[in-house]
Every structure is written in structure tokens, then in C-alpha cells.
Design an enzyme around this catalytic site. Structure first.
Site, PDB file in Angstrom:
ATOM      1  N   ASP A 176      -6.981  19.451 -13.602  1.00  0.00           N
ATOM      2  CA  ASP A 176      -7.185  18.002 -14.109  1.00  0.00           C
ATOM      3  C   ASP A 176      -7.099  17.916 -15.555  1.00  0.00           C
ATOM      4  O   ASP A 176      -7.667  18.800 -16.281  1.00  0.00           O
ATOM      5  CB  ASP A 176      -8.939  17.757 -14.062  1.00  0.00           C
ATOM      6  CG  ASP A 176      -9.155  16.351 -14.333  1.00  0.00           C
ATOM      7  OD1 ASP A 176      -8.637  15.767 -15.176  1.00  0.00           O
ATOM      8  OD2 ASP A 176     -10.271  15.843 -13.807  1.00  0.00           O
ATOM      9  N   TYR A 229     -16.196  17.097 -14.842  1.00  0.00           N
ATOM     10  CA  TYR A 229     -16.763  15.865 -14.855  1.00  0.00           C
ATOM     11  C   TYR A 229     -17.734  15.754 -13.752  1.00  0.00           C
ATOM     12  O   TYR A 229     -17.831  15.981 -12.685  1.00  0.00           O
ATOM     13  CB  TYR A 229     -15.580  15.072 -14.769  1.00  0.00           C
ATOM     14  CG  TYR A 229     -16.291  13.439 -14.582  1.00  0.00           C
ATOM     15  CD1 TYR A 229     -16.991  12.954 -15.331  1.00  0.00           C
ATOM     16  CD2 TYR A 229     -15.638  12.705 -13.472  1.00  0.00           C
ATOM     17  CE1 TYR A 229     -17.254  11.753 -15.080  1.00  0.00           C
ATOM     18  CE2 TYR A 229     -16.314  11.680 -13.154  1.00  0.00           C
ATOM     19  CZ  TYR A 229     -17.182  10.791 -14.034  1.00  0.00           C
ATOM     20  OH  TYR A 229     -17.556   9.692 -14.034  1.00  0.00           O
ATOM     21  N   LYS A 281      -8.282   6.922 -18.964  1.00  0.00           N
ATOM     22  CA  LYS A 281      -8.715   7.565 -20.087  1.00  0.00           C
ATOM     23  C   LYS A 281      -7.280   7.331 -20.952  1.00  0.00           C
ATOM     24  O   LYS A 281      -6.987   6.437 -21.263  1.00  0.00           O
ATOM     25  CB  LYS A 281      -9.188   9.117 -19.895  1.00  0.00           C
ATOM     26  CG  LYS A 281     -10.243   9.185 -19.003  1.00  0.00           C
ATOM     27  CD  LYS A 281     -11.484   8.203 -19.302  1.00  0.00           C
ATOM     28  CE  LYS A 281     -12.567   8.312 -18.461  1.00  0.00           C
ATOM     29  NZ  LYS A 281     -12.276   8.354 -16.960  1.00  0.00           N
ATOM     30  N   ARG A 312       0.931  -1.342  -0.150  1.00  0.00           N
ATOM     31  CA  ARG A 312       0.074   0.050  -0.013  1.00  0.00           C
ATOM     32  C   ARG A 312       0.848   1.414   0.016  1.00  0.00           C
ATOM     33  O   ARG A 312       0.505   2.261  -0.783  1.00  0.00           O
ATOM     34  CB  ARG A 312      -0.914   0.074   1.051  1.00  0.00           C
ATOM     35  CG  ARG A 312      -1.611   1.429   1.335  1.00  0.00           C
ATOM     36  CD  ARG A 312      -2.980   1.156   2.178  1.00  0.00           C
ATOM     37  NE  ARG A 312      -2.723   0.457   3.454  1.00  0.00           N
ATOM     38  CZ  ARG A 312      -2.051   0.714   4.519  1.00  0.00           C
ATOM     39  NH1 ARG A 312      -1.369   1.735   4.516  1.00  0.00           N
ATOM     40  NH2 ARG A 312      -2.116  -0.015   5.574  1.00  0.00           N
TER      41      ARG A 312
HETATM   42  O1  P1T Z   1     -13.445   7.460 -13.518  1.00  0.00           O
HETATM   43  P1  P1T Z   1     -12.567   7.690 -12.969  1.00  0.00           P
HETATM   44  O2  P1T Z   1     -10.905   7.167 -13.382  1.00  0.00           O
HETATM   45  O3  P1T Z   1     -12.670   7.760 -11.569  1.00  0.00           O
HETATM   46  O4  P1T Z   1     -12.062   9.342 -13.348  1.00  0.00           O
HETATM   47  C1  P1T Z   1     -12.930  10.445 -12.933  1.00  0.00           C
HETATM   48  C2  P1T Z   1     -12.780  11.656 -13.936  1.00  0.00           C
HETATM   49  C3  P1T Z   1     -11.945  12.576 -13.542  1.00  0.00           C
HETATM   50  N1  P1T Z   1     -11.676  13.692 -14.324  1.00  0.00           N
HETATM   51  C4  P1T Z   1     -12.080  13.771 -15.628  1.00  0.00           C
HETATM   52  C5  P1T Z   1     -11.727  14.770 -16.552  1.00  0.00           C
HETATM   53  C6  P1T Z   1     -12.940  12.723 -16.250  1.00  0.00           C
HETATM   54  O5  P1T Z   1     -13.340  12.566 -17.108  1.00  0.00           O
HETATM   55  C7  P1T Z   1     -13.240  11.549 -15.316  1.00  0.00           C
HETATM   56  C8  P1T Z   1     -14.104  10.441 -15.619  1.00  0.00           C
HETATM   57  N2  P1T Z   1     -14.639  10.645 -16.873  1.00  0.00           N
HETATM   58  C9  P1T Z   1     -15.665   9.678 -17.391  1.00  0.00           C
HETATM   59  C10 P1T Z   1     -15.750   8.606 -17.044  1.00  0.00           C
HETATM   60  C11 P1T Z   1     -16.469  10.434 -18.466  1.00  0.00           C
HETATM   61  O6  P1T Z   1     -17.001   9.546 -19.312  1.00  0.00           O
HETATM   62  O7  P1T Z   1     -16.520  11.599 -18.767  1.00  0.00           O
END
Ligand code: P1T
Length: 388
Positions: free
Chosen positions: A175, A102, A200, A50
């Protein structure tokens, strides 16, 4: 020895030293949860997975190099990265966020951070001067996404950094998920911490949920490392291995995503069934000049509004597509299409959706790395079905 070089060289080599025992050129998947110590408290850099893991470290080192940061810390999702970073703000703290984020970030800010005694205020930071008037004595953090999800609006990182830092102790978080480190490096523009949903573009193959935070600050790194270990939202070694593998082709994928996105955006712009195409690479984008200034490219995300027909027309478009999958998420090699108002941004209040323009005819495309002609043909069929 850390290798130096430009983006592609770093993407392939940073943090990827051959294994000192076997000579393996790819960092092995290190599944051990614990590491033998030669005397109590004496170990070779790892004691418990961890707190630190060799496969995770290989990935973190590579991402830090690409984001021009000294440190990177990986997490088990983009969302827990957000939550962990927000934990730097203590009870009674004030956070200013761009009003177009988001949906999951909005949900965390409005529902969870609030429970922890952190007040998040959403503002239209597209005019940086708005920030000047909004800073309060207890403002601890400014949070921006640029380009924003899903309306692809840009925030001037450099201008925001200057204003945020006019008040000592304010942390600027960017972000950078939509651009990836290939097209934008916010730390170089004055950000203190960069976060990504690794899910992503960085991983890029829609098979890992993961996040990362990068910084140049010794102090913020120490604090985040403490929180990472205390909260414990760390990724598995297998996910780190996959994300590390994905990262090595980030530059190749991003170039192709962009080429295809430009082709699709231009096709949409020429269609009489489309009211508006939002893509920072188009001259018609309101902030095209800023995009050229702070980004090295425009990315693979394209949003557009159908001319009419409301939700039924959007649904006809989406259900007619054959190559674009109707699905949430983005940044994978395969093309995806979605309806933010109903899907990724359903957690925004109707008023918040209205304010940022997430309407029933706003469709978001994550343009993949397939052949552009096939993607355009798919979109053409979709438009035909949407508005015959
Ligand atoms: O899904 P996750 O890995 O927890 O990430 C969250 C997140 C954070 N910041 C941005 C700009 C994001 O687009 C996302 C996740 N977005 C999607 C799942 C979407 O379809 O837009």
C-alpha cells in the site's frame, strides 16, 4: 502512441491522447454505460462501463506509467481495492500483514476476510527476518504499508520481497498511499501489486473517494480484472476525470507537501511540549537511512506525541487549530489534523493500538500546500493551548 519521458511528463501526458474524433486534449467524461457494437461481440474496446470505460482507462494508463507498472485497475475506493486484492486469496489461505495498517484495512482483515475463510496474521515486519519464520505452506500473500499509517514506520520492501518470493506463489502487496508514486515505486523494489487510496495524494483535492491497483504481472492483472468486473467496485467516470486531473499536478504538490512537512516537523522537534516527532525525513527517525534508500523523498505526513496531558491536551490542541481542519483523511492540498486513537484507528482493538503505539497523545498531521509560516503559527498556537 504512448508518450515516454520522466515523471512530470508522464503525469501530464501518459494515457492522455487527444480524442480521435474531436481532438479534445483532455479525456472527456464518458458517461455512457454501454457501447454500440458493429456485430455481436465486435466493439472498439469497450462494451459495458463496469468492464471498461474510456475516462477510467485514461486514468489507469497514467497511474500505471507513474508506478512503473504495465497495468492499473481503478476501484471505487481504496478499501474496495483492498477487498478485491484480498479476494485473490482463496478460502483456507494465510496472509501475513504488517501489524500497523490503516484502521479500515485492519477491520477488513480481521472481520471480513476472516468470514471468507482467509486467516490474516499481523506481524512486526520492521525486521524482515520475522517473515522468514512466519511463512506457512498455505501463505498466499504478504501485505505491507510503508510508511505505515499513522506511526510512519518503514518496511524494507526489497528485503521483504526477497523473503516472500522464496516461497513460490506468494504475492507481495504494498500500500503506497503515503508516498504516492512520486516518492516511491514498490514494483521496482520487488513488489507484485501496488495499491493506493486514490482519495489521498493521487487525487489530492479531497473531493474523490477512489482506489487503484497496479502490477507488472500479466497473470495478476488478469485475475484482478476478473475480480474487478465480477465484484464491480468500479469508480464513476466523473471521479476518474477528477482523479486524472489531480494526477497531472502530483509532482508539484508532493514537493510542496514535503517542504512544508519538513518545516513543521523541525518546528515540533524544537518544542519542549512535544515528546516525539515521527517523520522519516528527520535524522532522529529510527529508519531514516532506510527512508533515504528506498524512497525519493519523505512525504507530507507528520505524527507527533504531546509530552503530557493525555486526551484532554490532544483535544485542546486539535480544537485550537485554525488552518489545519480537524478531519480524517490526508493527502489533499489543505492541511488536516486528527487523533488516530479516536478517529482513523478506532477500529483497532485497544491491544493492537497499544502494540503499535497509537496512544491518546499521538496526533497525525497531513501537511498541505499552504504557506509553511502560517502552518507553523497554527501548530504553535495549538501547542500553547494544549500545554499552557
Ligand atoms: O478511504 P479509502 O479510499 O477507502 O482508502 C482506504 C485506505 C487505504 N490505505 C491507506 C494507507 C489509507 O490511509 C486509507 C484511508 N485512510 C484514511 C481515511 C485515513 O484518514 O487514514
Amino acid at each position: 502512441m504512448t508518450k515516454t519521458g520522466q515523471f512530470a511528463t508522464l503525469a501530464v501526458h501518459a494515457g492522455q491522447e487527444p480524442d480521435p474524433i474531436t481532438g479534445a486534449v483532455i479525456p472527456p467524461i464518458s458517461l455512457s454505460t454501454t457501447f454500440a457494437q458493429s456485430a455481436a461481440g465486435v466493439h472498439r474496446g469497450f462494451d459495458y462501463s463496469r468492464s471498461g470505460n474510456p475516462t477510467r482507462q485514461a486514468f489507469e494508463t497514467a497511474v500505471a506509467a507513474l508506478e512503473k507498472g504495465k497495468y492499473a485497475l481503478a476501484f471505487s475506493s481504496g478499501s474496495v481495492t483492498t477487498a478485491t486484492v484480498l479476494n485473490m486469496v482463496g478460502q483456507g489461505g494465510h496472509v501475513i500483514s504488517v501489524n500497523d495498517t490503516y484502521g479500515g484495512t485492519f477491520r477488513y482483515f480481521t472481520k471480513v476476510a476472516k468470514r471468507n475463510g482467509v486467516e490474516v496474521e499481523f506481524l512486526d515486519l520492521f525486521d524482515p527476518n520475522v517473515l522468514k519464520k512466519a511463512l506457512k505452506p498455505n501463505t498466499k500473500m504478504v501485505w505491507i504499508e510503508t510508511p505505515t499509517n499513522p506511526t510512519l514506520r518503514l518496511v524494507d520492501i526489497k528485503a521483504i520481497a526477497e523473503i516472500a518470493h522464496s516461497q513460490p506463489g506468494v504475492v507481495l502487496v504494498v500500500d503506497n498511499t503515503f508516498m504516492s508514486p512520486y516518492f516511491q515505486n514498490p514494483l521496482e523494489l520487488g513488489a507484485d501489486i501496488v495499491v493506493h487510496s486514490v482519495t489521498k495524494y493521487i487525487n489530492g483535492h479531497s473531493d474523490v473517494v477512489m482506489g487503484v491497483a497496479i502490477t507488472n504481472s500479466d497473470e495478476y492483472n488478469e485475475e484482478l480484472k476478473f475480480l474487478q468486473n465480477s465484484i464491480g467496485g468500479v469508480p464513476s467516470a466523473f471521479d476518474c476525470f477528477l482523479a486524472n486531473r489531480g494526477l497531472k499536478t502530483l509532482h508539484l504538490r508532493m514537493k510542496r507537501h514535503e517542504e512544508n512537512a519538513i518545516a513543521v516537523a523541525r518546528f515540533l522537534e524544537a518544542s519542549d511540549k512535544v515528546e516525539e516527532v515521527i517523520y522519516p525525513g528527520l535524522e532522529s527517525h529510527r529508519q531514516h537511512a532506510l527512508a533515504k534508500k528506498q524512497q525519493r523523498g519523505f512525504g507530507g505526513m507528520v505524527s507527533f506525541r504531546l509530552k503530557s496531558g493525555g486526551l484532554p491536551a490532544s483535544n485542546r490542541f486539535l480544537s485550537t487549530l485554525r488552518i489545519f481542519a480537524l478531519a480524517e483523511s490526508l493527502g489533499g492540498v489543505e492541511s488536516l489534523a486528527e487523533l488516530p486513537a479516536v478517529m482513523t484507528h478506532a477500529s483497532l482493538t485497544p491491544e493492537a493500538r497499544q502494540e503499535v503505539g497509537v496512544t491518546d497523545t499521538l496526533i497525525r498531521l497531513s501537511v498541505g500546500i499552504e504557506d509553511a509560516e502560517d502552518l507553523i503559527e497554527d501548530v504553535r498556537r495549538g501547542l500553547e493551548a494544549a500545554l499552557p
